[in-house]
Each structure stands twice: as structure tokens, then as C-alpha cells.
Scaffold this motif. Structure first.
Motif, PDB file in Angstrom:
ATOM      1  N   PRO A  75       0.815  -1.226   0.000  1.00  0.00           N
ATOM      2  CA  PRO A  75       0.000   0.000   0.000  1.00  0.00           C
ATOM      3  C   PRO A  75       0.840   1.265   0.000  1.00  0.00           C
ATOM      4  CG  PRO A  75      -0.035  -1.055   2.168  1.00  0.00           C
ATOM      5  CD  PRO A  75       0.661  -2.011   1.237  1.00  0.00           C
ATOM      6  N   ASP A  76       2.133   1.148   0.302  1.00  0.00           N
ATOM      7  CA  ASP A  76       3.019   2.310   0.267  1.00  0.00           C
ATOM      8  C   ASP A  76       3.199   2.832  -1.156  1.00  0.00           C
ATOM      9  OD1 ASP A  76       3.395   2.096   2.985  1.00  0.00           O
ATOM     10  OD2 ASP A  76       5.216   0.895   2.796  1.00  0.00           O
ATOM     11  N   TYR A  77       3.061   1.941  -2.132  1.00  0.00           N
ATOM     12  CA  TYR A  77       3.307   2.324  -3.529  1.00  0.00           C
ATOM     13  C   TYR A  77       2.067   2.192  -4.404  1.00  0.00           C
ATOM     14  CZ  TYR A  77       7.732   1.217  -1.352  1.00  0.00           C
ATOM     15  OH  TYR A  77       8.768   1.144  -0.450  1.00  0.00           O
ATOM     16  N   PHE A  78       1.144   1.325  -4.002  1.00  0.00           N
ATOM     17  CA  PHE A  78      -0.098   1.130  -4.749  1.00  0.00           C
ATOM     18  C   PHE A  78      -1.269   1.160  -3.766  1.00  0.00           C
ATOM     19  CE2 PHE A  78       3.193  -0.940  -7.295  1.00  0.00           C
ATOM     20  CZ  PHE A  78       2.961  -0.378  -8.539  1.00  0.00           C
ATOM     21  N   PRO A  79      -1.899   2.333  -3.582  1.00  0.00           N
ATOM     22  CA  PRO A  79      -3.028   2.431  -2.643  1.00  0.00           C
ATOM     23  C   PRO A  79      -4.089   1.381  -2.954  1.00  0.00           C
ATOM     24  CG  PRO A  79      -2.360   4.596  -3.403  1.00  0.00           C
ATOM     25  CD  PRO A  79      -1.585   3.613  -4.232  1.00  0.00           C
ATOM     26  N   GLU A  80      -4.669   0.811  -1.902  1.00  0.00           N
ATOM     27  CA  GLU A  80      -5.627  -0.295  -2.049  1.00  0.00           C
ATOM     28  C   GLU A  80      -5.056  -1.337  -3.015  1.00  0.00           C
ATOM     29  OE1 GLU A  80     -10.011   0.842  -1.963  1.00  0.00           O
ATOM     30  OE2 GLU A  80      -9.111   2.641  -2.864  1.00  0.00           O
ATOM     31  N   PRO A  81      -3.956  -1.973  -2.632  1.00  0.00           N
ATOM     32  CA  PRO A  81      -3.215  -2.834  -3.559  1.00  0.00           C
ATOM     33  C   PRO A  81      -4.008  -4.012  -4.119  1.00  0.00           C
ATOM     34  CG  PRO A  81      -2.446  -3.138  -1.301  1.00  0.00           C
ATOM     35  CD  PRO A  81      -3.336  -1.946  -1.294  1.00  0.00           C
ATOM     36  N   GLU A  82      -5.051  -4.463  -3.407  1.00  0.00           N
ATOM     37  CA  GLU A  82      -5.823  -5.597  -3.917  1.00  0.00           C
ATOM     38  C   GLU A  82      -6.902  -5.169  -4.904  1.00  0.00           C
ATOM     39  OE1 GLU A  82      -5.008  -8.665  -3.414  1.00  0.00           O
ATOM     40  OE2 GLU A  82      -3.377  -8.083  -2.065  1.00  0.00           O
ATOM     41  N   LYS A  83      -7.115  -3.861  -5.031  1.00  0.00           N
ATOM     42  CA  LYS A  83      -8.133  -3.350  -5.956  1.00  0.00           C
ATOM     43  C   LYS A  83      -7.584  -3.333  -7.379  1.00  0.00           C
ATOM     44  CE  LYS A  83     -10.925   0.767  -6.961  1.00  0.00           C
ATOM     45  NZ  LYS A  83     -11.204   2.168  -6.572  1.00  0.00           N
ATOM     46  N   PHE A  84      -8.397  -3.774  -8.339  1.00  0.00           N
ATOM     47  CA  PHE A  84      -7.996  -3.766  -9.751  1.00  0.00           C
ATOM     48  C   PHE A  84      -8.274  -2.383 -10.327  1.00  0.00           C
ATOM     49  CE2 PHE A  84      -8.108  -4.513 -14.262  1.00  0.00           C
ATOM     50  CZ  PHE A  84      -7.198  -5.542 -14.468  1.00  0.00           C
ATOM     51  N   ASP A  85      -7.204  -1.686 -10.697  1.00  0.00           N
ATOM     52  CA  ASP A  85      -7.350  -0.307 -11.152  1.00  0.00           C
ATOM     53  C   ASP A  85      -6.365  -0.002 -12.285  1.00  0.00           C
ATOM     54  OD1 ASP A  85      -7.745   2.371 -11.498  1.00  0.00           O
ATOM     55  OD2 ASP A  85      -7.015   2.978  -9.521  1.00  0.00           O
ATOM     56  N   PRO A  86      -6.803  -0.135 -13.538  1.00  0.00           N
ATOM     57  CA  PRO A  86      -5.908   0.132 -14.675  1.00  0.00           C
ATOM     58  C   PRO A  86      -5.432   1.577 -14.751  1.00  0.00           C
ATOM     59  CG  PRO A  86      -7.856  -1.095 -15.383  1.00  0.00           C
ATOM     60  CD  PRO A  86      -8.117  -0.628 -13.989  1.00  0.00           C
ATOM     61  N   SER A  87      -6.137   2.495 -14.097  1.00  0.00           N
ATOM     62  CA  SER A  87      -5.739   3.908 -14.178  1.00  0.00           C
ATOM     63  C   SER A  87      -4.400   4.172 -13.484  1.00  0.00           C
ATOM     64  CB  SER A  87      -6.822   4.803 -13.547  1.00  0.00           C
ATOM     65  OG  SER A  87      -6.870   4.637 -12.143  1.00  0.00           O
ATOM     66  N   ARG A  88      -3.905   3.207 -12.712  1.00  0.00           N
ATOM     67  CA  ARG A  88      -2.593   3.368 -12.077  1.00  0.00           C
ATOM     68  C   ARG A  88      -1.495   3.596 -13.129  1.00  0.00           C
ATOM     69  NH1 ARG A  88      -3.291   1.019  -6.793  1.00  0.00           N
ATOM     70  NH2 ARG A  88      -4.889  -0.618  -6.758  1.00  0.00           N
ATOM     71  N   PHE A  89      -1.764   3.156 -14.353  1.00  0.00           N
ATOM     72  CA  PHE A  89      -0.736   3.199 -15.388  1.00  0.00           C
ATOM     73  C   PHE A  89      -0.944   4.335 -16.378  1.00  0.00           C
ATOM     74  CE2 PHE A  89      -0.825  -0.956 -13.554  1.00  0.00           C
ATOM     75  CZ  PHE A  89       0.522  -1.232 -13.357  1.00  0.00           C
ATOM     76  N   GLU A  90      -1.859   5.242 -16.060  1.00  0.00           N
ATOM     77  CA  GLU A  90      -2.047   6.417 -16.900  1.00  0.00           C
ATOM     78  C   GLU A  90      -1.007   7.477 -16.532  1.00  0.00           C
ATOM     79  OE1 GLU A  90      -6.058   7.607 -16.218  1.00  0.00           O
ATOM     80  OE2 GLU A  90      -6.933   5.887 -17.279  1.00  0.00           O
ATOM     81  N   GLY A  91      -0.762   8.402 -17.439  1.00  0.00           N
ATOM     82  CA  GLY A  91       0.203   9.459 -17.162  1.00  0.00           C
ATOM     83  C   GLY A  91       1.601   8.913 -16.980  1.00  0.00           C
ATOM     84  N   LYS A  92       2.251   9.325 -15.900  1.00  0.00           N
ATOM     85  CA  LYS A  92       3.619   8.876 -15.638  1.00  0.00           C
ATOM     86  C   LYS A  92       3.664   7.471 -15.055  1.00  0.00           C
ATOM     87  CE  LYS A  92       5.529  13.519 -14.912  1.00  0.00           C
ATOM     88  NZ  LYS A  92       6.231  14.418 -13.956  1.00  0.00           N
ATOM     89  N   GLY A  93       2.509   6.961 -14.619  1.00  0.00           N
ATOM     90  CA  GLY A  93       2.475   5.604 -14.100  1.00  0.00           C
ATOM     91  C   GLY A  93       3.073   5.483 -12.712  1.00  0.00           C
ATOM     92  N   PRO A  94       3.376   4.254 -12.277  1.00  0.00           N
ATOM     93  CA  PRO A  94       3.875   4.020 -10.917  1.00  0.00           C
ATOM     94  C   PRO A  94       5.240   4.660 -10.663  1.00  0.00           C
ATOM     95  CG  PRO A  94       3.079   1.985 -11.932  1.00  0.00           C
ATOM     96  CD  PRO A  94       3.151   3.005 -13.015  1.00  0.00           C
ATOM     97  N   ILE A  95       5.575   4.798  -9.395  1.00  0.00           N
ATOM     98  CA  ILE A  95       6.886   5.298  -8.984  1.00  0.00           C
ATOM     99  C   ILE A  95       7.960   4.369  -9.555  1.00  0.00           C
ATOM    100  CG2 ILE A  95       8.373   5.713  -6.979  1.00  0.00           C
ATOM    101  CD1 ILE A  95       5.784   6.177  -5.366  1.00  0.00           C
ATOM    102  N   PRO A  96       9.066   4.917 -10.064  1.00  0.00           N
ATOM    103  CA  PRO A  96      10.127   4.062 -10.614  1.00  0.00           C
ATOM    104  C   PRO A  96      10.561   2.964  -9.642  1.00  0.00           C
ATOM    105  CG  PRO A  96      10.579   6.356 -11.124  1.00  0.00           C
ATOM    106  CD  PRO A  96       9.383   6.351 -10.208  1.00  0.00           C
TER     107      PRO A  96
END
Length: 483
Positions: A398-419
Motif C-alpha cells: 500500500p506504500d506504492y499502490f493504494p488499495e493494492p488488492e483493488k484492480f485499477d488500470p488507471s494506475r498506469f495512466e500518465g507517468k504511471g507508478p513510482i520508478p
């Protein structure tokens, strides 16, 4: 007692008996810890002699929670690093984006690639060189095959194979089992592009032993009848025999300059010399093709299977993927194959695939070896120790992906996840060279399957196991509804 627990109990007893015999015969011996670095090693425990904590490491995967092994120890010892013993080797597990970045950016400086002894024994080099050296040679061979201008030529082939697979194995069926069919698709693509083999009977000749081989690649190197390792060695011998026949025939065709010979990676290996002007021998080529076939299909088939799983569970996501793929198809002539440009339009579909690989990373992690003494996070890392990075230390945090068990394709929009938090293909100089190949293969399948079918899972609560890649315990049976 559940079937999975019974299997683990039996495996534990078998391994303990075998290891006792091996130790008594001095086949295996615990590796000493260098005394100079002993005082400042990271926290953790090495577990049983030789066996270490391997059984618990494998057990959490087979129970579908590979992240538990990492999470339990980071909570108990340190969020950055802990020591353990895996696959007979004293090991440091580096966690989080800092650990990933450190290992990926220090390749051939402080660490180098390392494979378990099982890999060394299943893929013995005919030149008696190390797996590390062979891997470096392979990476020099691959760029020409995987460069963008070459990849563009493969899109239509992947599209046609996906269409054919759906016509022969999915059409006119009410129910199918997804995982084996996904493996058939990716294996057919690999056979066509690496070896120019298209005949289904020819492909089937070594596809079954190939799956046995893949299941035993990352296993304890105990060559005892009935173990996954023993079965993998036998399967590898069968496949090599078949590959050698293909190689000899291709060699003959090239010598006779037959016009029908295609320029695939096999022909490239047969016609390319090393820095000394020497051609590879046939057994060496067979081993390299064997490794490529594993890398070229196993991870992608796992990803495709879980894409089907999540699209069954999330109709809103399925509808958005379908909408995007219909839009791509609407701009094409009837019967026209997919093109490289079409794939660039599938942004939402690839975000969906990316989120699937976050939740169920096909590559769970990988090993490195310390090539010198160094320090990390204030702890000593002795030369010779193995280091392991795990996708699950960040993918489900959850430190890097809020609600980590939730399926959310929008995490990869824009700049996407932290390197360095999203690492399904690894990173640094050793990032999977087939990343773009896999993206093409996955999108070609999605393009065809969603426009042809809707589906529902037949086992709503099917267990997921990781051994060593994630897979549905029963193969993901689904009921099809033609669109």
C-alpha cells in the motif's frame, strides 16, 4: 487435510530424506559464512541446514500468497533487507524500490546474474561454460531478432496464430480451460518465430514435455525419481533430441540454399560466428533454443490466463477493452491483419494487462550473486552470497499502490507508478529483452478473444498457486458466450 497441504507434507518428507542421504554421501554441504562479515549481516534466519527456508518459500507460493514470505520477514526484521537461505544458498532478500534500484543498477559492478543449480543442471552448456556466460552470449544474439523493425513483422503472425487458435480450440465449445490453451497459443507463436514450425502435430510433439520442463526449472536440485527436478531433466533430454533433428535439417537446407528456408532465430544462430570466427555447435544451439522457448512463452501464457480471469470478474473493465478493440478493428479492412500501428492504439488494454501483471506478476523475482564484499542499508553483504529481489515486495504494498488488492488500470495512466515499484519484467541491464515481444503477443490475443467471446468463470473461488509462476489450480475453466 486439504490436498495442497498433503502434497506439501509429502514433499517435505521426501526432501528431508533425500537431503539426509545427500549429506551423508557428501553430495551437498552447507556453505560456510565468511567470518569477517558475520557480525554485521542483516537480520533474519537461515533455517534448516541446506534446506534453509525453501519449503516455506515454496509453500506460500503454492497456497497463492507468495508475498506472505516477504511480508512476514520485512515486518519482523527490516523493511529493507533480511537474510534467509533459499534453494541451498545463503541469501539476502532486498525489498522495496530502493532494493530493486540497487540490484538493477549495480549489474556487473557489485552483483552478477545467478541461477539456481537446478538451472545449471537442466541446461548444461555443451561448451562447459557457465550459465552466466551463456546468457551474455544469448543477449548479444537477441537484439537483431527483437529490434523494433523486426518486431513489426511479427504482429501479423501473432494475430493469425491467435485467430487460428481460437477457431480450432475455442469455437463451437461451450466450455474451455484457459491456462493450457494460453500455453498452446504462446508456444505456437514461439515455435513459428524461433523455428518456423507451424504444423500443429510437430508442435505437439514436444509441447507436453516442454511444460514438464518449465515446471521443474526453479526447484530444489534433487535428482530423485518423482521429483519435479528429475522430471524436468528427462523432459529436457526429450526436447533436445527433437530440437537436434530440426537443427540438422535446417543446417542441411541452408547448405543446399533452399529457397523455402525462413530467416528466423535458428537460421541466425546457424549462420552467425563468435568473436573468434567460430560457429556454434548443434548441442549449444539446442540448449539456447530451449531457454528461449521457456522465456518466450511461459510468462506470457500466465499473463494471458489472468487477463481472462480478471475480465470475467470485472464486466466494466471487459466492456472498456471490448470498446477499444472494436474501435481498432473498425479502421481495418475485412480480413486485414493487425499492424504495429494498431497496437499503439490499445492503451487501455495494455493498462489492463499491466494491472494484471501487478497483481499476478509472471516473474516473481530473480537472483543475483555478490561478486565482491559491499554494504547495503548499513549491513554487510559478503562476496558469494545470493541476493533476491521480489516483485511482491512492491506490487502489493500500500506504500506504492493504494488499495493494492483493488484492480485499477488507471494506475498506469500518465507517468504511471513510482520508478522501481512496478517490475514484472525486471529492470536495469538485465530487464527482460522480450518485453515488447510479450506486449505484442498479449495484445494480439486480447484483440481477438474479446471481439469473439464473453465468458464467465465456472469455479468462482478457484485457488491460485505460484509454482514458480502464478496459475489457477484447476486451469481456469470458463463458459463461453459468443459475441
Amino acid at each position: 487435510m486439504p490436498e495442497t497441504d498433503m502434497q506439501l507434507l509429502f514433499l517435505s518428507l521426501l526432501l528431508l530424506i533425500t537431503l539426509c542421504i545427500a549429506l551423508s554421501l557428501r553430495i551437498l554441504s552447507p556453505k560456510p559464512i565468511q567470518s569477517g562479515a558475520r557480525k554485521n549481516l542483516p537480520p533474519g534466519k537461515l533455517g534448516w541446514p541446506v534446506l534453509g527456508e525453501t519449503l516455506e518459500f515454496l509453500s506460500t507460493g503454492r497456497k497463492g500468497t507468495p508475498e506472505k514470505f516477504i511480508k512476514d520477514r520485512t515486518h519482523k526484521y527490516s523493511p529493507d533487507i533480511f537474510k534467509t537461505s533459499l534453494l541451498g544458498e545463503p541469501t539476502m532478500v532486498l525489498c522495496g524500490p530502493s532494493g530493486n534500484k540497487f540490484l538493477f543498477s549495480n549489474e556487473n559492478k557489485l552483483v552478477s546474474a545467478w541461477w539456481p543449480r537446478s538451472v545449471e543442471k537442466i541446461f548444461p552448456s555443451s561448451l562447459q561454460t557457465s550459465t552466466k556466460n551463456e546468457s551474455m552470449k544469448m543477449r548479444k544474439l537477441l537484439p537483431g531478432f527483437l529490434k523494433p523493425e523486426a518486431l513489426q513483422n511479427y504482429v501479423g503472425i501473432m494475430d493469425s496464430i491467435a485467430k487460428k487458435q481460437l477457431e480450432t480450440s475455442w469455437d463451437f465449445k461451450k466450455e474451455v480451460e484457459v491456462f493450457p490453451l494460453a500455453k498452446h497459443y504462446t508456444f505456437a507463436v514461439a515455435c513459428r518465430l524461433f523455428l518456423s514450425i507451424e504444423d500443429p502435430k510437430h508442435i505437439a510433439k514436444f509441447s507436453d514435455p516442454f511444460h514438464v520442463l518449465a515446471a521443474g526449472v526453479i526447484s530444489l536440485p534433487i535428482n530423485f525419481p518423482g521429483t519435479a527436478f528429475n522430471r524436468a531433466i528427462k523432459a529436457a533430454e526429450m526436447i533436445r533430441k527433437e530440437l537436434l533433428g530440426i537443427i540438422k535439417q535446417r543446417k542441411s537446407d541452408l547448405t543446399e540454399k533452399k529457397s523455402s528456408v525462413r530467416h528466423d532465430i535458428l537460421s541466425h544462430m546457424l549462420t552467425t560466428t563468435d568473436e573468434n570466427g567460430q560457429f556454434m555447435n548443434e548441442m549449444d544451439i539446442a540448449d539456447k533454443i530451449l531457454g528461449l522457448l521457456i522465456g518466450g512463452h511461459d510468462t506470457a501464457s500466465a499473463a494471458i490466463t489472468f487477463i481472462v480471469k480478471y475480465l470475467a470478474e470485472l464486466p466494466d473493465v471487459y466492456n472498456e477493452v471490448l470498446k477499444e478493440q472494436i474501435g481498432v478493428a473498425s479502421e481495418k479492412q475485412h480480413g486485414e491483419s493487425l499492424s504495429w500501428g494498431d497496437l499503439q492504439k490499445m492503451k487501455y488494454s495494455w493498462n489492463v494487462a499491466s494491472e494484471v501483471m501487478r497483481l499476478a506478476p509472471p516473474l516473481q523475482g530473480n537472483f543475483r550473486e555478490a561478486i565482491t564484499d559491499f554494504t547495503y542499508a548499513g549491513f554487510s553483504i559478503p562476496k558469494g552470497w545470493k541476493l533476491y529481489w521480489s516483485a511482491n515486495s512492491t506490487h502489493k504494498s500500500p506504500d506504492y499502490f493504494p488499495e493494492p488488492e483493488k484492480f485499477d488500470p488507471s494506475r498506469f495512466e500518465g507517468k504511471g507508478p513510482i520508478p522501481y515499484t512496478y517490475v514484472p519484467f525486471g529492470g536495469g541491464p538485465r530487464m527482460c529483452p522480450g518485453k515488447e515481444y510479450a506486449r505484442m503477443e498479449i495484445l494480439a490475443f486480447m484483440y481477438n478473444v474479446v471481439r469473439k467471446f464473453r465468458w464467465e468463470k465456472l469455479l468462482p473461488d478457484e485457488n491460485i498457486i505460484v509454482d514458480p509462476m502464478p496459475m489457477p489450480a484447476k486451469g481456469l475453466p470458463i463458459r463461453l458466450h459468443p459475441n
